[in-house]
Structures are given as structure tokens and as C-alpha cells.
Write a protein that holds these residues in place. Structure first.
Motif, PDB file in Angstrom:
ATOM      1  N   LEU A   1       0.834  -1.199   0.000  1.00  0.00           N
ATOM      2  CA  LEU A   1       0.000   0.000   0.000  1.00  0.00           C
ATOM      3  C   LEU A   1       0.871   1.252   0.000  1.00  0.00           C
ATOM      4  O   LEU A   1       0.610   2.210  -0.743  1.00  0.00           O
ATOM      5  CB  LEU A   1      -0.920   0.014   1.222  1.00  0.00           C
ATOM      6  CG  LEU A   1      -2.060  -1.008   1.260  1.00  0.00           C
ATOM      7  CD1 LEU A   1      -2.803  -0.902   2.596  1.00  0.00           C
ATOM      8  CD2 LEU A   1      -3.036  -0.808   0.112  1.00  0.00           C
ATOM      9  N   GLY A   2       1.893   1.237   0.846  1.00  0.00           N
ATOM     10  CA  GLY A   2       2.771   2.398   0.939  1.00  0.00           C
ATOM     11  C   GLY A   2       3.552   2.655  -0.337  1.00  0.00           C
ATOM     12  O   GLY A   2       3.833   3.803  -0.700  1.00  0.00           O
ATOM     13  N   ARG A   3       3.916   1.592  -1.023  1.00  0.00           N
ATOM     14  CA  ARG A   3       4.675   1.710  -2.274  1.00  0.00           C
ATOM     15  C   ARG A   3       3.768   1.852  -3.496  1.00  0.00           C
ATOM     16  O   ARG A   3       4.250   1.992  -4.610  1.00  0.00           O
ATOM     17  CB  ARG A   3       5.575   0.475  -2.439  1.00  0.00           C
ATOM     18  CG  ARG A   3       6.664   0.372  -1.386  1.00  0.00           C
ATOM     19  CD  ARG A   3       7.308  -1.008  -1.390  1.00  0.00           C
ATOM     20  NE  ARG A   3       8.348  -1.099  -0.370  1.00  0.00           N
ATOM     21  CZ  ARG A   3       8.859  -2.260   0.079  1.00  0.00           C
ATOM     22  NH1 ARG A   3       8.396  -3.420  -0.403  1.00  0.00           N
ATOM     23  NH2 ARG A   3       9.784  -2.246   0.996  1.00  0.00           N
ATOM     24  N   GLU A   4       2.450   1.739  -3.244  1.00  0.00           N
ATOM     25  CA  GLU A   4       1.449   1.802  -4.312  1.00  0.00           C
ATOM     26  C   GLU A   4       1.721   0.733  -5.374  1.00  0.00           C
ATOM     27  O   GLU A   4       1.688   0.983  -6.576  1.00  0.00           O
ATOM     28  CB  GLU A   4       1.393   3.204  -4.918  1.00  0.00           C
ATOM     29  CG  GLU A   4       0.998   4.261  -3.897  1.00  0.00           C
ATOM     30  CD  GLU A   4       0.826   5.641  -4.491  1.00  0.00           C
ATOM     31  OE1 GLU A   4       1.177   5.835  -5.678  1.00  0.00           O
ATOM     32  OE2 GLU A   4       0.342   6.537  -3.762  1.00  0.00           O
ATOM     33  N   GLU A   5       1.970  -0.482  -4.862  1.00  0.00           N
ATOM     34  CA  GLU A   5       2.233  -1.639  -5.717  1.00  0.00           C
ATOM     35  C   GLU A   5       1.137  -2.686  -5.499  1.00  0.00           C
ATOM     36  O   GLU A   5       0.486  -2.721  -4.456  1.00  0.00           O
ATOM     37  CB  GLU A   5       3.590  -2.273  -5.376  1.00  0.00           C
ATOM     38  CG  GLU A   5       4.779  -1.358  -5.560  1.00  0.00           C
ATOM     39  CD  GLU A   5       6.072  -1.976  -5.054  1.00  0.00           C
ATOM     40  OE1 GLU A   5       7.142  -1.407  -5.341  1.00  0.00           O
ATOM     41  OE2 GLU A   5       6.020  -3.017  -4.356  1.00  0.00           O
ATOM     42  N   ALA A   6       0.967  -3.566  -6.483  1.00  0.00           N
ATOM     43  CA  ALA A   6       0.038  -4.687  -6.335  1.00  0.00           C
ATOM     44  C   ALA A   6       0.589  -5.670  -5.311  1.00  0.00           C
ATOM     45  O   ALA A   6       1.809  -5.872  -5.223  1.00  0.00           O
ATOM     46  CB  ALA A   6      -0.179  -5.375  -7.667  1.00  0.00           C
ATOM     47  N   PHE A   7      -0.310  -6.283  -4.525  1.00  0.00           N
ATOM     48  CA  PHE A   7       0.122  -7.259  -3.527  1.00  0.00           C
ATOM     49  C   PHE A   7       0.125  -8.654  -4.127  1.00  0.00           C
ATOM     50  O   PHE A   7      -0.430  -8.891  -5.206  1.00  0.00           O
ATOM     51  CB  PHE A   7      -0.809  -7.208  -2.303  1.00  0.00           C
ATOM     52  CG  PHE A   7      -0.338  -8.033  -1.150  1.00  0.00           C
ATOM     53  CD1 PHE A   7       0.894  -7.798  -0.570  1.00  0.00           C
ATOM     54  CD2 PHE A   7      -1.118  -9.056  -0.633  1.00  0.00           C
ATOM     55  CE1 PHE A   7       1.346  -8.564   0.486  1.00  0.00           C
ATOM     56  CE2 PHE A   7      -0.691  -9.824   0.431  1.00  0.00           C
ATOM     57  CZ  PHE A   7       0.548  -9.580   0.995  1.00  0.00           C
ATOM     58  N   GLU A   8       0.753  -9.589  -3.397  1.00  0.00           N
ATOM     59  CA  GLU A   8       0.902 -10.967  -3.854  1.00  0.00           C
ATOM     60  C   GLU A   8      -0.461 -11.622  -4.071  1.00  0.00           C
ATOM     61  O   GLU A   8      -1.295 -11.640  -3.168  1.00  0.00           O
ATOM     62  CB  GLU A   8       1.689 -11.773  -2.805  1.00  0.00           C
ATOM     63  CG  GLU A   8       3.020 -11.132  -2.409  1.00  0.00           C
ATOM     64  CD  GLU A   8       3.494 -11.582  -1.038  1.00  0.00           C
ATOM     65  OE1 GLU A   8       3.405 -12.793  -0.762  1.00  0.00           O
ATOM     66  OE2 GLU A   8       3.925 -10.727  -0.250  1.00  0.00           O
ATOM     67  N   ALA A   9      -0.674 -12.168  -5.233  1.00  0.00           N
ATOM     68  CA  ALA A   9      -1.966 -12.794  -5.562  1.00  0.00           C
ATOM     69  C   ALA A   9      -2.189 -14.036  -4.706  1.00  0.00           C
ATOM     70  O   ALA A   9      -1.273 -14.825  -4.477  1.00  0.00           O
ATOM     71  CB  ALA A   9      -2.005 -13.166  -7.041  1.00  0.00           C
ATOM     72  N   GLY A  10      -3.415 -14.210  -4.227  1.00  0.00           N
ATOM     73  CA  GLY A  10      -3.794 -15.425  -3.516  1.00  0.00           C
ATOM     74  C   GLY A  10      -3.353 -15.503  -2.071  1.00  0.00           C
ATOM     75  O   GLY A  10      -3.567 -16.528  -1.418  1.00  0.00           O
ATOM     76  N   VAL A  11      -2.741 -14.451  -1.529  1.00  0.00           N
ATOM     77  CA  VAL A  11      -2.264 -14.467  -0.148  1.00  0.00           C
ATOM     78  C   VAL A  11      -3.332 -13.860   0.762  1.00  0.00           C
ATOM     79  O   VAL A  11      -3.816 -12.748   0.516  1.00  0.00           O
ATOM     80  CB  VAL A  11      -0.946 -13.688   0.001  1.00  0.00           C
ATOM     81  CG1 VAL A  11      -0.517 -13.616   1.468  1.00  0.00           C
ATOM     82  CG2 VAL A  11       0.145 -14.333  -0.841  1.00  0.00           C
ATOM     83  N   THR A  12      -3.723 -14.591   1.809  1.00  0.00           N
ATOM     84  CA  THR A  12      -4.742 -14.114   2.740  1.00  0.00           C
ATOM     85  C   THR A  12      -4.171 -13.027   3.652  1.00  0.00           C
ATOM     86  O   THR A  12      -3.120 -13.207   4.256  1.00  0.00           O
ATOM     87  CB  THR A  12      -5.262 -15.270   3.609  1.00  0.00           C
ATOM     88  OG1 THR A  12      -5.854 -16.261   2.761  1.00  0.00           O
ATOM     89  CG2 THR A  12      -6.300 -14.785   4.602  1.00  0.00           C
ATOM     90  N   VAL A  13      -4.864 -11.910   3.728  1.00  0.00           N
ATOM     91  CA  VAL A  13      -4.483 -10.809   4.620  1.00  0.00           C
ATOM     92  C   VAL A  13      -5.647 -10.576   5.576  1.00  0.00           C
ATOM     93  O   VAL A  13      -6.597  -9.855   5.272  1.00  0.00           O
ATOM     94  CB  VAL A  13      -4.168  -9.519   3.818  1.00  0.00           C
ATOM     95  CG1 VAL A  13      -3.720  -8.413   4.774  1.00  0.00           C
ATOM     96  CG2 VAL A  13      -3.089  -9.793   2.773  1.00  0.00           C
ATOM     97  N   GLU A  14      -5.583 -11.213   6.733  1.00  0.00           N
ATOM     98  CA  GLU A  14      -6.700 -11.151   7.672  1.00  0.00           C
ATOM     99  C   GLU A  14      -6.983  -9.722   8.130  1.00  0.00           C
ATOM    100  O   GLU A  14      -8.127  -9.333   8.360  1.00  0.00           O
ATOM    101  CB  GLU A  14      -6.422 -12.030   8.888  1.00  0.00           C
ATOM    102  CG  GLU A  14      -6.472 -13.525   8.620  1.00  0.00           C
ATOM    103  CD  GLU A  14      -7.897 -14.066   8.566  1.00  0.00           C
ATOM    104  OE1 GLU A  14      -8.841 -13.266   8.364  1.00  0.00           O
ATOM    105  OE2 GLU A  14      -8.067 -15.284   8.709  1.00  0.00           O
ATOM    106  N   GLY A  15      -5.945  -8.910   8.268  1.00  0.00           N
ATOM    107  CA  GLY A  15      -6.125  -7.566   8.800  1.00  0.00           C
ATOM    108  C   GLY A  15      -6.977  -6.665   7.929  1.00  0.00           C
ATOM    109  O   GLY A  15      -7.616  -5.737   8.434  1.00  0.00           O
ATOM    110  N   ALA A  16      -7.012  -6.920   6.622  1.00  0.00           N
ATOM    111  CA  ALA A  16      -7.771  -6.056   5.718  1.00  0.00           C
ATOM    112  C   ALA A  16      -9.272  -6.161   5.991  1.00  0.00           C
ATOM    113  O   ALA A  16      -9.970  -5.158   6.108  1.00  0.00           O
ATOM    114  CB  ALA A  16      -7.452  -6.409   4.273  1.00  0.00           C
TER     115      ALA A  16
END
Length: 319
Positions: free
Chosen positions: A256-271
Motif C-alpha cells: 500500500l505504501g509503495r502503491e504496488e500490487a500485492f501478492e496474488a492469492g495471499v490471505t491478509v486477515e487484517g484487511a
């Protein structure tokens, strides 16, 4: 025999750890994943470089969990309800130990509440604290919190889940243990976003400290004990998750800070948890500005520097 539902990185790591001292059944619903794990004796996609012990049985037959003394639930919080609804006939009456961290988006339910609602005659518990799958699988020293409202059941689970290099501390404060594990993921996203945007280590330290204050405010409002938040499941997990790039939530924040796409298919519970926590906090009249900022970042409503300016512009007050 111990059962583990969910063959992601953490579920596999727990299964490997417990299989070093006894029989373990690891259930995965993906038949192809099970076939590969049986043939290679690894879970190379989720936990590379770790060999599965002979005492570890990998299966896609849900009925195999029926013979287990307790089942660890290593399923993402947002998918836990569906997984349990499809397995309640097998899991009925068992101790079920949630190993996921988060709050269900639509209902604001914790993992143990989801267990109680879907498998009413089960004994809900939670295993949480500062831990990475790779460390547990490699047998590195790890200390965790085992929370269960039933003291007798907690003592039995603590004995059953003994494993080399894995030390469990028991508590009856389920609310505090679950909140620590859920809320620290939100703060980790904020820390990652700050670092990703180049705001520096001092900003990370400030976010961790004020984030802990947010965690404590919500925990107190919901009846948790301050000591629990100061322990492994709160402060300990917060420190680990906010400082290491092994943390998926921190890495998501970095993207988010780098304004880049995140890793596909990785669960991010915090979101997903951030939005549920925000809704709950507003209902309770609790101010959680860092959580609010994370919700806005995830939704694309703010950029990181705008969020930081918003936090810095808040009225001055005593700490």
C-alpha cells in the motif's frame, strides 16, 4: 491423536510440530494438494523446504478428523463459518481450537463465537501469539497463548498439545486473546504502509505504540483483561507482526505504501478485520484513528501520506 483442518502454511507447520511426538491427521479439501503432499512428503507451495514426518497423515477425507481428540482449525477467519458448517457432523462434541486471527466481516464475530454458533456442543478454544509458520515447522523456540473458558478443558488441551520447542501458556480470557491476535494485524498494515511510503522507523514505533493503545481501549470495552493484552497474544504478537516481513499483513501494508500490487492469492486477515473492528468500535463509541486510517487505505480512499497527516492533525492531548 490430534487433527488439523487446513493445510496452509500455519496448519502444516502445526501438524509437523505435533507429529514429531505423536500421530496427527492433516485435513485439506483439495484432493490434488493432498496427492502431491503424500507423494513428495512436503507442502512445497505453502511451506517449502519442510519434510512431513511419517506420523503425519495427510487426507481429504473429512471423516478422519472424527477419531481425533481435538481439532485445530487453521482456516482463515472469513472462511471459518463455511468450513465448520460443512463439518459439524464430524466435529460435534470435540475441543475445537481456532488458530486463525481476525473478526468476521459481516457479523463482527470472533473465531470462538463462530465455533459456538456452528458447532454448539463443541468446546471452543484459541491458540494464538507471536509465531511464524516457518519457525514452528523448523522447531525453533516459540511461546503461544492457549485460551479456553473451560478450565478443565484448557488443562487437557495444554497437555495434549505439548510439543518440542513449543511452550503454551494457558488463560481463561478468550476475549483478550482473540482481540490481541485480530487487532495487531490492523496495526501491522499501518506500520507496513508507513515503511513502504518511506516515513521511517520513528513513524513505525509511534504507530505500534498508539496502535497498542487502540487495542487496549477496545479490549477493555469488551471486558478483556489488561494483562492478556500485555502478554504473548497482544503485545508479543504486535511486536512480531509489525517488525518482520514474514508477516503477510506487514507486507500488504508495504505494498500500500509503495502503491504496488500485492501478492496474488495471499490471505491478509487484517484487511477484512479492519472494517469489522471499525464498525464495532463505532457501535461502542470508541475512537480508533489508526484503524480508521487503515480502512481508508485498504479502500483506496486515502494515500499513506494523507493518512499520516490526518493522524498528526488530531487534537493534542495527554498520553
Amino acid at each position: 491423536m490430534i487433527g488439523v483442518m487446513g493445510a496452509g502454511a500455519f496448519g502444516t507447520a502445526l501438524a509437523v510440530s505435533f507429529a514429531r511426538s505423536g500421530d496427527v491427521v492433516l485435513y485439506a479439501r483439495d484432493a490434488e494438494q493432498v496427492r502431491e503432499m503424500r507423494e513428495t512428503r512436503t507442502n512445497e507451495t505453502r511451506l517449502p523446504g519442510v519434510t512431513l514426518p511419517e506420523a503425519l497423515e495427510v487426507t481429504d477425507d473429512l471423516a478422519r478428523l472424527g477419531g481425533c481428540a481435538a481439532v485445530l482449525l487453521s482456516v482463515p477467519t472469513q472462511k471459518l463459518r463455511g468450513a465448520l458448517e460443512g463439518a459439524r457432523h464430524v466435529l460435534a462434541g470435540k475441543p475445537l481450537v481456532a488458530c486463525c486471527k481476525g473478526v468476521e466481516r459481516d457479523t463482527q464475530a470472533s473465531p470462538t463465537r463462530i465455533i459456538a454458533e456452528t458447532v454448539p456442543d463443541a468446546t471452543p478454544a484459541v491458540l494464538t501469539g507471536p509465531s511464524f509458520a516457518a519457525d514452528i515447522a523448523r522447531g525453533l523456540p516459540t511461546a503461544l497463548t492457549l485460551a479456553c473458558a473451560d478450565e478443565v478443558a484448557a488443562e487437557g488441551l495444554q497437555e495434549l498439545l505439548r510439543a518440542p520447542h513449543l511452550r503454551l501458556y494457558r488463560t481463561g480470557d478468550v476475549t483478550g486473546a482473540e482481540l490481541g491476535g485480530a487487532l495487531k494485524n490492523v496495526i501491522a498494515i499501518a506500520c507496513g504502509a508507513a515503511i513502504g511510503a518511506g516515513l521511517g522507523e520513528s513513524a513505525r514505533a509511534a504507530l505500534m505504540t498508539r496502535g497498542y493503545a487502540e487495542m487496549a481501549r477496545m479490549a477493555e470495552a469488551l471486558g478483556a483483561e489488561a494483562e492478556t493484552l500485555a502478554g504473548l497474544s497482544g503485545f508479543g504478537d504486535l511486536a512480531l507482526t509489525c517488525m518482520s516481513e514474514q508477516s503477510r499483513n506487514l507486507r500488504y501494508g508495504l505494498s500500500l505504501g509503495r502503491e504496488e500490487a500485492f501478492e496474488a492469492g495471499v490471505t491478509v486477515e487484517g484487511a477484512a478485520t479492519a472494517r469489522a473492528v471499525q464498525d464495532r468500535a463505532r457501535g461502542l463509541g470508541i475512537e480508533m484513528p489508526i484503524t480508521d486510517a487503515v480502512v481508508a487505505l485498504v479502500a483506496g480512499e486515502l494515500r499513506v501520506r494523507e493518512a499520516m497527516d490526518m493522524l498528526l492533525a488530531r487534537p493534542l492531548k495527554e498520553e
